[in-house]
Scaffold this active site. Structure first.
Site, PDB file in Angstrom:
ATOM      1  N   ALA A  65       0.835  -1.203   0.000  1.00  0.00           N
ATOM      2  CA  ALA A  65       0.000   0.000   0.000  1.00  0.00           C
ATOM      3  C   ALA A  65       0.868   1.250   0.000  1.00  0.00           C
ATOM      4  CB  ALA A  65      -0.907   0.002   1.234  1.00  0.00           C
ATOM      5  N   VAL A  66       0.561   2.151  -0.915  1.00  0.00           N
ATOM      6  CA  VAL A  66       1.220   3.456  -0.955  1.00  0.00           C
ATOM      7  C   VAL A  66       0.120   4.503  -1.021  1.00  0.00           C
ATOM      8  CG1 VAL A  66       2.768   4.988  -2.223  1.00  0.00           C
ATOM      9  CG2 VAL A  66       3.291   2.542  -2.074  1.00  0.00           C
ATOM     10  N   GLU A  98      -0.805 -11.322  -5.996  1.00  0.00           N
ATOM     11  CA  GLU A  98      -2.014 -11.159  -6.804  1.00  0.00           C
ATOM     12  C   GLU A  98      -2.241  -9.672  -6.984  1.00  0.00           C
ATOM     13  OE1 GLU A  98      -4.877 -13.028  -4.313  1.00  0.00           O
ATOM     14  OE2 GLU A  98      -4.296 -15.031  -4.917  1.00  0.00           O
ATOM     15  N   ASN A 103      -5.763  -2.711 -12.169  1.00  0.00           N
ATOM     16  CA  ASN A 103      -4.825  -1.803 -11.509  1.00  0.00           C
ATOM     17  C   ASN A 103      -3.566  -1.644 -12.373  1.00  0.00           C
ATOM     18  OD1 ASN A 103      -3.083  -0.424  -9.814  1.00  0.00           O
ATOM     19  ND2 ASN A 103      -3.745  -1.520  -7.975  1.00  0.00           N
ATOM     20  N   TYR A 110       4.989  -4.032 -10.895  1.00  0.00           N
ATOM     21  CA  TYR A 110       5.407  -5.431 -10.795  1.00  0.00           C
ATOM     22  C   TYR A 110       6.117  -5.901 -12.066  1.00  0.00           C
ATOM     23  CZ  TYR A 110       2.454  -5.310  -6.664  1.00  0.00           C
ATOM     24  OH  TYR A 110       1.890  -4.989  -5.461  1.00  0.00           O
TER      25      TYR A 110
END
Length: 141
Positions: A65-66, A98, A103, A110
């Protein structure tokens, strides 16, 4: 960047709430339970955190999370790199995660880190989006 501990759960939940839509947010209890699982670890930095776990020779990113105000500054990549390094130190040879097919920003992060699609979970997320299962080999160097 520092290790995350179960007592950090309320602050991490507040960050998670900023980073994810309401249906994807994790509360403090869930984050605390994740950090207390065997093999689990977290890294926390101003504006973001990552939770992961290692079982045998495989690691998994549980969440990354950012907060919106800290995005596009390299924090996500630094957290991901830190999690991969910790996973290697704990004996992992591969890492999985996952990500929602919807997104695009996370998928780009990734992909830049060398993750490739290894599977798909149809309609996995509350919005109906598929989850892409991504994998990357880890190297001890």
């Amino acid at each position: 960047m520092r290790p995350a501990a179960p007592e950090d759960a309320p602050a991490l939940a507040a960050l998670h709430a900023k980073a994810f839509p309401p249906t994807g947010r994790w509360g403090a209890d869930a984050i605390r339970l994740m950090l207390e699982m065997p093999g689990a670890f977290g890294l926390h930095a101003k504006g973001g955190f990552v939770l992961a776990r290692v079982a045998a020779d495989e690691a998994e990113i549980l969440t990354l999370a950012v907060a919106p105000g800290h995005r596009r500054r390299g924090l996500g990549g630094a957290l991901l790199a830190g999690a991969m390094a910790q996973a290697v130190l704990r004996g992992a040879a591969a890492m999985f995660l996952e990500v929602s097919e919807a997104n695009a920003a996370a998928r780009a992060l990734y992909a830049a880190a060398g993750f490739a699609e290894a599977g798909r979970r149809r309609r996995y997320y509350p919005d109906g989006a598929d989850a892409l299962v991504l994998r990357r080999d880890l190297s001890p160097s």
